[in-house]
Design a protein around this motif. Structure first.
Motif, PDB file in Angstrom:
ATOM      1  N   SER A   1      15.629 -43.587  -0.025  1.00 34.89           N
ATOM      2  CA  SER A   1      15.299 -43.815  -1.426  1.00 34.89           C
ATOM      3  C   SER A   1      13.804 -44.046  -1.598  1.00 34.89           C
ATOM      4  O   SER A   1      13.129 -44.554  -0.695  1.00 34.89           O
ATOM      5  CB  SER A   1      16.058 -45.036  -1.973  1.00 34.89           C
ATOM      6  OG  SER A   1      15.494 -46.238  -1.480  1.00 34.89           O
ATOM      7  N   ALA A   2      13.306 -43.689  -2.760  1.00 36.70           N
ATOM      8  CA  ALA A   2      11.893 -43.886  -3.065  1.00 36.70           C
ATOM      9  C   ALA A   2      11.540 -45.375  -3.033  1.00 36.70           C
ATOM     10  O   ALA A   2      10.443 -45.750  -2.599  1.00 36.70           O
ATOM     11  CB  ALA A   2      11.575 -43.299  -4.433  1.00 36.70           C
TER      12      ALA A   2
ATOM     13  N   VAL B   1      11.044 -46.489   0.593  1.00 39.02           N
ATOM     14  CA  VAL B   1       9.787 -45.970   1.133  1.00 39.02           C
ATOM     15  C   VAL B   1       8.615 -46.777   0.569  1.00 39.02           C
ATOM     16  O   VAL B   1       7.684 -47.143   1.304  1.00 39.02           O
ATOM     17  CB  VAL B   1       9.623 -44.477   0.816  1.00 39.02           C
ATOM     18  CG1 VAL B   1       8.260 -43.979   1.294  1.00 39.02           C
ATOM     19  CG2 VAL B   1      10.741 -43.663   1.468  1.00 39.02           C
ATOM     20  N   ALA B   2       8.652 -47.070  -0.716  1.00 40.90           N
ATOM     21  CA  ALA B   2       7.582 -47.853  -1.341  1.00 40.90           C
ATOM     22  C   ALA B   2       7.520 -49.262  -0.745  1.00 40.90           C
ATOM     23  O   ALA B   2       6.426 -49.808  -0.524  1.00 40.90           O
ATOM     24  CB  ALA B   2       7.792 -47.924  -2.856  1.00 40.90           C
TER      25      ALA B   2
ATOM     26  N   SER C   1      16.747 -35.901   4.588  1.00 50.41           N
ATOM     27  CA  SER C   1      16.182 -35.939   3.235  1.00 50.41           C
ATOM     28  C   SER C   1      15.420 -34.662   2.896  1.00 50.41           C
ATOM     29  O   SER C   1      15.380 -34.252   1.733  1.00 50.41           O
ATOM     30  CB  SER C   1      15.247 -37.152   3.104  1.00 50.41           C
ATOM     31  OG  SER C   1      14.728 -37.255   1.803  1.00 50.41           O
TER      32      SER C   1
ATOM     33  N   ALA D   1      11.717 -33.433  -3.707  1.00 51.85           N
ATOM     34  CA  ALA D   1      11.437 -34.870  -3.771  1.00 51.85           C
ATOM     35  C   ALA D   1      11.863 -35.557  -2.477  1.00 51.85           C
ATOM     36  O   ALA D   1      11.190 -36.484  -2.001  1.00 51.85           O
ATOM     37  CB  ALA D   1      12.152 -35.494  -4.965  1.00 51.85           C
TER      38      ALA D   1
ATOM     39  N   ARG E   1       9.556 -37.769   0.215  1.00 48.89           N
ATOM     40  CA  ARG E   1       9.893 -39.086   0.771  1.00 48.89           C
ATOM     41  C   ARG E   1       9.888 -39.043   2.298  1.00 48.89           C
ATOM     42  O   ARG E   1       9.409 -39.972   2.949  1.00 48.89           O
ATOM     43  CB  ARG E   1      11.245 -39.553   0.239  1.00 48.89           C
ATOM     44  CG  ARG E   1      11.232 -39.905  -1.251  1.00 48.89           C
ATOM     45  CD  ARG E   1      12.486 -40.644  -1.662  1.00 48.89           C
ATOM     46  NE  ARG E   1      13.667 -39.792  -1.626  1.00 48.89           N
ATOM     47  CZ  ARG E   1      14.082 -39.034  -2.640  1.00 48.89           C
ATOM     48  NH1 ARG E   1      13.391 -39.000  -3.768  1.00 48.89           N
ATOM     49  NH2 ARG E   1      15.173 -38.309  -2.546  1.00 48.89           N
TER      50      ARG E   1
ATOM     51  N   ASP F   1       6.352 -39.041   3.525  1.00 48.14           N
ATOM     52  CA  ASP F   1       5.770 -40.371   3.377  1.00 48.14           C
ATOM     53  C   ASP F   1       6.191 -41.291   4.525  1.00 48.14           C
ATOM     54  O   ASP F   1       5.377 -42.074   5.044  1.00 48.14           O
ATOM     55  CB  ASP F   1       6.200 -40.990   2.045  1.00 48.14           C
ATOM     56  CG  ASP F   1       5.483 -40.362   0.850  1.00 48.14           C
ATOM     57  OD1 ASP F   1       4.475 -39.661   1.060  1.00 48.14           O
ATOM     58  OD2 ASP F   1       5.952 -40.570  -0.293  1.00 48.14           O
TER      59      ASP F   1
ATOM     60  N   SER G   1       7.682 -29.639   0.861  1.00 51.12           N
ATOM     61  CA  SER G   1       7.621 -30.206  -0.492  1.00 51.12           C
ATOM     62  C   SER G   1       6.729 -29.386  -1.411  1.00 51.12           C
ATOM     63  O   SER G   1       6.933 -29.372  -2.626  1.00 51.12           O
ATOM     64  CB  SER G   1       7.094 -31.644  -0.441  1.00 51.12           C
ATOM     65  OG  SER G   1       5.683 -31.675  -0.269  1.00 51.12           O
TER      66      SER G   1
ATOM     67  N   ARG H   1       0.586 -48.933 -10.338  1.00 46.59           N
ATOM     68  CA  ARG H   1       0.311 -48.017  -9.232  1.00 46.59           C
ATOM     69  C   ARG H   1      -0.902 -48.507  -8.456  1.00 46.59           C
ATOM     70  O   ARG H   1      -1.945 -48.804  -9.033  1.00 46.59           O
ATOM     71  CB  ARG H   1       0.049 -46.603  -9.775  1.00 46.59           C
ATOM     72  CG  ARG H   1      -0.286 -45.574  -8.712  1.00 46.59           C
ATOM     73  CD  ARG H   1      -0.547 -44.216  -9.352  1.00 46.59           C
ATOM     74  NE  ARG H   1      -0.992 -43.241  -8.368  1.00 46.59           N
ATOM     75  CZ  ARG H   1      -2.252 -43.101  -7.979  1.00 46.59           C
ATOM     76  NH1 ARG H   1      -3.195 -43.880  -8.488  1.00 46.59           N
ATOM     77  NH2 ARG H   1      -2.591 -42.193  -7.092  1.00 46.59           N
TER      78      ARG H   1
END
Length: 318
Positions: free
Chosen positions: A33-34, A37-38, A66, A72, A76, A79, A111, A205
């Motif tokens: 999930s985003a 990762v964040a 993924s 998207a 991820r 990242d 991507s 951000r």
């Protein structure tokens, strides 16, 4: 080496140059999930490397599946592999950093996102230059930078990524004693930074590119070029509070400590190492920073507080 597009090759690091990483677990891979990762990225910027080490295996297990889900999902995955590469580089595990960077490049190419491609290129540059492949690192960074700035109207994110890529290229060129290239890339980054200063920042951000970030890179660039006066002048200009994260504040103190040590100011270098520990304790335990501490101990073993500092920071973060 033939001049060819390294971005098109998926941020290649050379077939067989690095060994493949050990598979994580045989259990079904969790969904990437985003938000997860964040959260992992925040651990890195906070220099919480022990917690990040505990978090990464499940993210790595989910990264490859993924890629197949969507563009998207590929972002991820890239990242996560960039993050794994950066952590491995912090830990002195150059081969692992190279492997993860190569995987990040493959996902980034899938991507189609130029910002993600640039992040993968920056991650790859560290193991490449540590293994004597500066030409490949610079070519990779130059292509990423060109790709980001070639659009008629690049987005804010693309311009920020272009500037950070230029800073990485400047630092890489300086390590190879290519002064003109290093100064040219640094100037390009600063021009973009000044341009973006006129734009409102998106709330919520993290703004990676700042004037302070450019000044921080200048310390390392000029130290590698042997211009210690200029390196230390930039250090005096820098306001650590203006840097976006604990990891960056620790990096500023580390680079200043290196410049001071080269300048012959061992006590000043130790004062900066104390700042590293205050900013991010686990940074002070990284192998390269521990090497600085060992050098200070060798030169000035009787500095007040040095013995205790050396003992506190002796154990590696992982």
């Amino acid at each position: 080496m033939k001049r060819r597009s390294m971005l098109a090759a998926g941020v290649a690091l050379g077939t067989g140059f690095f060994t493949a990483p050990v598979s994580a677990v045989a259990a079904p891979a969790p969904r990437l999930s985003a938000a997860d990762v964040a959260a992992a990225r925040r651990l890195f910027t906070a220099s919480a490397y022990t917690r990040l080490d505990e978090t990464l295996p499940s993210l790595l297990a989910a990264a490859e599946p993924s890629i197949e889900q969507s563009a998207a999902g590929a972002v991820r995955a890239a990242d996560v592999w960039v993050l794994a590469s950066q952590l491995a580089a912090k830990q002195g595990r150059t081969a692992a950093a190279g492997v993860y960077a190569k995987q990040a490049g493959t996902a980034a190419r899938r991507s189609g996102n130029p910002v993600v491609l640039a992040a993968a290129a920056r991650a790859a540059a560290t193991p490449l230059r540590r293994t004597g492949r500066t030409d490949e690192a610079l070519l990779l960074l130059h292509e990423a930078h060109t790709h980001l700035t070639s659009a008629p109207r690049p987005t804010y994110a693309e311009l920020e990524a272009a500037s950070m890529t230029a800073l990485t290229a400047a630092y890489t060129a300086a390590q190879a004693q290519r002064a003109a290239t290093a100064c040219d890339f640094a100037a390009q980054a600063e021009q973009i930074a000044h341009r973006l200063d006129r734009h409102p920042h998106t709330a919520g951000r993290l703004r990676e590119l700042t004037a302070g970030q450019c000044t921080l890179y200048r310390i390392g660039i000029h130290r590698h070029l042997g211009d210690l006066d200029t390196a230390l002048a930039h250090s005096r200009l820098l306001r650590p509070a203006h840097l976006p994260t604990a990891e960056r504040r620790a990096r500023a103190a580390t680079d200043t400590a290196r410049a001071l040590l080269d300048f012959g100011d061992t006590a000043g270098a130790f004062a900066q190492l104390r700042i590293v520990e205050l900013a991010a304790p686990l940074e002070a335990r990284r192998p390269s920073v521990r090497a600085l501490t060992d050098r200070v101990v060798e030169l000035r073993p009787n500095l007040q507080g040095l013995r205790d500092y050396a003992q506190r920071t002796m154990v590696s973060p992982s």
